[in-house]
Design an enzyme around this catalytic site. Structure first.
Site, PDB file in Angstrom:
ATOM      1  N   TYR A  48     -79.674   6.792  12.888  1.00  0.00           N
ATOM      2  CA  TYR A  48     -78.669   7.856  12.755  1.00  0.00           C
ATOM      3  C   TYR A  48     -78.024   7.855  11.367  1.00  0.00           C
ATOM      4  O   TYR A  48     -77.299   8.793  11.026  1.00  0.00           O
ATOM      5  CB  TYR A  48     -77.558   7.696  13.799  1.00  0.00           C
ATOM      6  CG  TYR A  48     -77.985   7.801  15.235  1.00  0.00           C
ATOM      7  CD1 TYR A  48     -79.256   8.228  15.602  1.00  0.00           C
ATOM      8  CD2 TYR A  48     -77.101   7.437  16.255  1.00  0.00           C
ATOM      9  CE1 TYR A  48     -79.636   8.299  16.935  1.00  0.00           C
ATOM     10  CE2 TYR A  48     -77.469   7.514  17.590  1.00  0.00           C
ATOM     11  CZ  TYR A  48     -78.740   7.930  17.922  1.00  0.00           C
ATOM     12  OH  TYR A  48     -79.098   7.992  19.249  1.00  0.00           O
ATOM     13  N   HIS A 106     -85.324   1.655  20.051  1.00  0.00           N
ATOM     14  CA  HIS A 106     -84.983   3.082  20.125  1.00  0.00           C
ATOM     15  C   HIS A 106     -86.110   3.920  20.738  1.00  0.00           C
ATOM     16  O   HIS A 106     -85.866   4.830  21.525  1.00  0.00           O
ATOM     17  CB  HIS A 106     -84.651   3.584  18.718  1.00  0.00           C
ATOM     18  CG  HIS A 106     -83.784   4.791  18.684  1.00  0.00           C
ATOM     19  ND1 HIS A 106     -82.935   5.080  17.633  1.00  0.00           N
ATOM     20  CD2 HIS A 106     -83.631   5.806  19.553  1.00  0.00           C
ATOM     21  CE1 HIS A 106     -82.298   6.209  17.870  1.00  0.00           C
ATOM     22  NE2 HIS A 106     -82.715   6.687  19.024  1.00  0.00           N
TER      23      HIS A 106
END
Length: 277
Positions: A48, A106
């Site tokens: 992110y 992830h």
């Protein structure tokens, strides 16, 4: 209602703040504001590019670090053991913390040594760098391999889950193995506001469609949700969803919706299981 998910030593607030795609000072402000309003669960990830912004908010907030649940994640191209360790070190530094409450893979990779990757993930827990470990975006067969064949002490899985996408098989498995399931994109990127059934239930209770969609998730055992919200109004509205009381008729109407609308499926995504009905 209990607003905490307890699973395998994990004590995670059911409602968290998702931070993607917020960046920089705007992200720091949003996280600080959320903590001031009472949020105690913040979700971030290396990919992110905002762990440093989240870390700054943690530093600025008067809320003690040990009262805040922080989830972060390692990206799918960093799953060789040395790369994973470097990713963990970078995350800890960015977050100004000596541990992460829940550290996750992830996305699965197609080019990896799965046992060594999982061994490295488990080592983070053993070393105390991660209080709990988990995986995100793993289809059920892969999750089963990690839990049953590799015996990894996972606490959670994070997947896309909302009123328009079913996850019954994963949920059943999570409950059987005492795992939390964190729903990302819980508002289907705001598409829930356009669903007539959700609008109807919202009007009946005098609340918003997003609050109905969130409470449907939060009412479910083992399920947490992490809607992204940057404004104070949206953060407060999501908190207020905890007080909404859905009834069996509401749940039956939502159960009747098609659950096939997957919104997040990048090129590197795994082969998803057949859609849950």
């Amino acid at each position: 209602m209990q607003h905490i998910v307890n699973a395998q030593g994990l004590n995670m607030p059911k409602l968290g703040l998702g931070t993607w795609p917020m960046l920089g000072e705007a992200c720091t402000r949003a996280v600080e504001q959320a903590l001031a309003l009472g949020y105690r669960h913040i979700d971030t990830a290396a990919a992110y590019n905002n762990e440093d912004a989240v870390g700054q908010a943690l530093l600025n907030s008067p809320t003690p670090r040990e009262q805040i649940h922080v989830t972060s994640k390692v990206w799918w191209d960093q799953l060789q053991p040395d790369a994973m360790r470097h990713s963990m070190d970078r995350s800890l530094k960015a977050l100004h913390s000596d541990y992460i409450d829940l550290f996750m893979i992830h996305w699965p990779s197609t080019d990896w040594d799965l046992p060594r990757t999982i061994e490295t993930l488990v080592s983070f827990k053993e070393q105390g760098l991660a209080r709990n470990i988990g995986v995100a975006n793993f289809p059920l067969p892969l999750l089963r391999t990690v839990v049953e064949e590799l015996a990894a002490p996972l606490s959670a899985i994070q997947v896309e889950y909302h009123v328009l996408l079913g996850q019954n098989a994963l949920l059943d498995y999570a409950r059987q193995h005492d795992l939390a399931l964190t729903a990302y994109s819980p508002l289907a990127r705001n598409r829930v506001t356009e669903v007539p059934v959700i609008q109807q239930i919202a009007a009946k209770h005098g609340v918003s469609p997003t609050q109905v969609a969130l409470k449907w998730l939060l009412d479910q055992p083992n399920v947490a949700a992490i809607p992204k919200a940057s404004s104070e109004a949206n953060q407060l509205a999501n908190l207020a969803a905890l007080a909404v009381n859905l009834d069996d008729q509401d749940r039956a109407l939502i159960a009747g919706l098609s659950k096939r609308e997957r919104l997040v499926s990048p090129d590197f995504a795994p082969v998803w299981d057949a859609f849950d009905r």
